[in-house]
Design an enzyme around this catalytic site. Structure first.
Site, mmCIF file in Angstrom:
data_model
loop_
_atom_site.group_PDB
_atom_site.id
_atom_site.type_symbol
_atom_site.label_atom_id
_atom_site.label_comp_id
_atom_site.label_asym_id
_atom_site.label_seq_id
_atom_site.Cartn_x
_atom_site.Cartn_y
_atom_site.Cartn_z
ATOM 1 N N ARG A 60 8.642 29.162 -48.985
ATOM 2 C CA ARG A 60 9.119 29.169 -47.684
ATOM 3 C C ARG A 60 8.059 29.777 -46.640
ATOM 4 N NH1 ARG A 60 12.844 32.948 -47.736
ATOM 5 N NH2 ARG A 60 14.119 31.773 -49.096
ATOM 6 N N TYR A 114 16.307 19.858 -21.725
ATOM 7 C CA TYR A 114 16.586 18.884 -22.648
ATOM 8 C C TYR A 114 18.003 19.132 -23.029
ATOM 9 C CZ TYR A 114 15.764 16.718 -27.256
ATOM 10 O OH TYR A 114 15.766 15.922 -28.485
ATOM 11 N N ASP A 186 9.454 24.989 -22.883
ATOM 12 C CA ASP A 186 9.384 23.724 -23.592
ATOM 13 C C ASP A 186 8.307 22.846 -22.985
ATOM 14 O OD1 ASP A 186 9.542 21.239 -24.679
ATOM 15 O OD2 ASP A 186 11.736 21.300 -24.942
ATOM 16 N N LYS A 211 6.573 14.574 -31.355
ATOM 17 C CA LYS A 211 5.898 13.668 -30.341
ATOM 18 C C LYS A 211 4.402 13.270 -30.255
ATOM 19 C CE LYS A 211 10.194 13.925 -29.072
ATOM 20 N NZ LYS A 211 10.806 14.988 -28.308
#
Ligand SMILES: *Cc1c(COP(=O)(O)O)cnc(C)c1O
Length: 396
Positions: A60, A114, A186, A211
């Site tokens: 992890r 968003y 962001d 993206k």
């Protein structure tokens, strides 16, 4: 000359590549792991108690595959402390907010957020006793008037989703710093190449790597890069929430990152060409592209940004949803689908008036969001020209 002086394309080729991890292999291999075996109990205890940064401890916490990508993203943000990876951009946003907020706090969010960011503010944050207050994205230094005793974080997204308002990030950061308020941005649209956010004083800069970093529409991934002194609480929240990104996905994202400058430059140039062409069309009322004067905050874009990516919107002159649908449904080169930043162009209808609360979104007609990929822009213009003709016929 230091590494910071190298040009973007050069930095992208070199960032995060460590021969001691890869033994000379160019791309860090996929190191898959859950269990990591220790020689003995003393070693197990030593690794568990010490700082586990860049030490194999448990799956992890990552392997060199993830560390290499995270380090590369840190190197692209001058002044940054460290980066952590998340299974999506939304997971990066929510973890960063949980790292800095506690019950009773207030967070200020731009009205152009968003939509899933907004859903988190109105959903889980509210349930935890945290107030999300929405502000006009163009508020600039006027945000001081909204900051109260309980305001612990200001979230920014510049330019805003769907409507592309460019925010006065330095003015908002100055207000926040004077009051000890944490800022989170962001930065998915501009990314570290077009807006190095940590250097602008932002505490946490967040990317949906799904993206342009990944760049091929086949991986979900997010990142948060922490500014000076901001890493520890992000690390704690990330570990407590069990957030991690898979090595296979990190491998693909790192592979995408190497070519990001050239893809971003082409997509941005084609996007601007198409945006400028749309501006000349009688069917189009306004083009919301930060590099064009119709876009709110265009002057701030010219002041603060080093470039524009290939994502923008335009507002049609009159017409209804059916006329807009006639435009989009018949497009040959633009796919209909969410996300962006891949090699292929996309078009979606968007209706910002449905979600705004701090102000009203008013427009001359329906809105279309375009993502311009790597096709020849002249083919895309021809496709849109036919689409606008279908729109005009349906509008009557
Ligand atoms: C896509 C997007 C996100 C969410 O990222 P996912 O990787 O899809 O979870 C967040 N912010 C912006 C601006 C985006 O465009």
């Amino acid at each position: 000359m230091s590494e910071q002086d190298d040009k973007d394309a050069t930095r992208l080729v070199q960032a995060g590549r460590r021969p001691e991890w890869t033994q000379g292999i160019v791309n860090p291999p996929v190191w898959r792991a859950s269990t990591i075996l220790y020689d003995n109990i003393a070693e197990m205890r030593a690794r568990g108690s010490a700082d586990t940064h860049h030490k194999l401890y448990y799956g992890r916490r990552g392997t060199p595959t993830q560390w290499s990508l995270a380090d590369a993203l840190t190197e692209l943000e001058p002044g940054a402390e460290a980066t952590l990876l998340y299974p999506s951009g939304v997971a990066a946003i929510t973890t960063a907010l949980l790292a800095v907020l506690s019950p009773g706090d207030e967070v200020l969010l731009p009205d152009s957020s968003y939509e899933p960011t907004r859903a988190f503010g109105n959903g889980m944050l509210k349930r935890m006793g945290i107030t999300a207050t929405y502000y006009d994205p163009l508020i600039g230094g006027g945000i001081a008037g909204l900051c109260g005793e309980r305001t612990k974080a200001i979230f920014l997204e510049s330019p805003g989703s769907l409507t592309f308002e460019v925010q006065d990030v330095p003015a908002i950061v100055a207000v926040a710093k004077a009051r000890g308020i944490t800022t989170l941005l962001d930065n998915t649209w501009a990314g570290p190449l077009f807006f190095p956010a940590i250097a602008q004083g932002v505490d946490y800069t967040i990317l949906s790597c799904s993206k342009y970093v990944v760049g091929h529409s086949d991986v979900m991934m997010g990142s948060v890069t922490a500014g000076p002194g901001q890493y520890e609480r992000l690390r704690a929240a990330t570990y407590q929430l069990g957030m991690c990104a898979s090595p296979d996905d990190a491998y693909l994202a790192a592979r995408g990152l190497r070519t990001m400058e050239v893809r971003l430059r082409q997509s941005g140039a084609s996007g601007l060409k198409i945006a400028q062409w749309l501006r000349t069309r009688p069917e189009v009322a306004r083009v919301l592209h930060p590099a064009l004067p119709d876009c709110p905050g265009h002057d701030l874009f010219l002041r603060d940004f080093r470039g524009a990516c290939g994502l923008f919107s335009f507002v049609l002159h009159g017409g209804d949803d059916a006329a807009r649908t006639a435009l989009i449904d018949g497009l040959r080169h633009f796919g209909i689908g969410f996300s962006w930043g891949g090699y292929e162009s996309l078009a979606i209808p968007a209706d910002p008036q449905r979600i705004r609360t701090a102000g009203r979104w008013q427009a001359e007609g329906p809105l279309v969001r375009l993502y311009v990929g790597l096709e020849d822009p002249d083919d895309l213009i021809a496709d849109l020209e036919a689409g606008l003709a279908r729109f005009a016929a349906a509008r009557g």
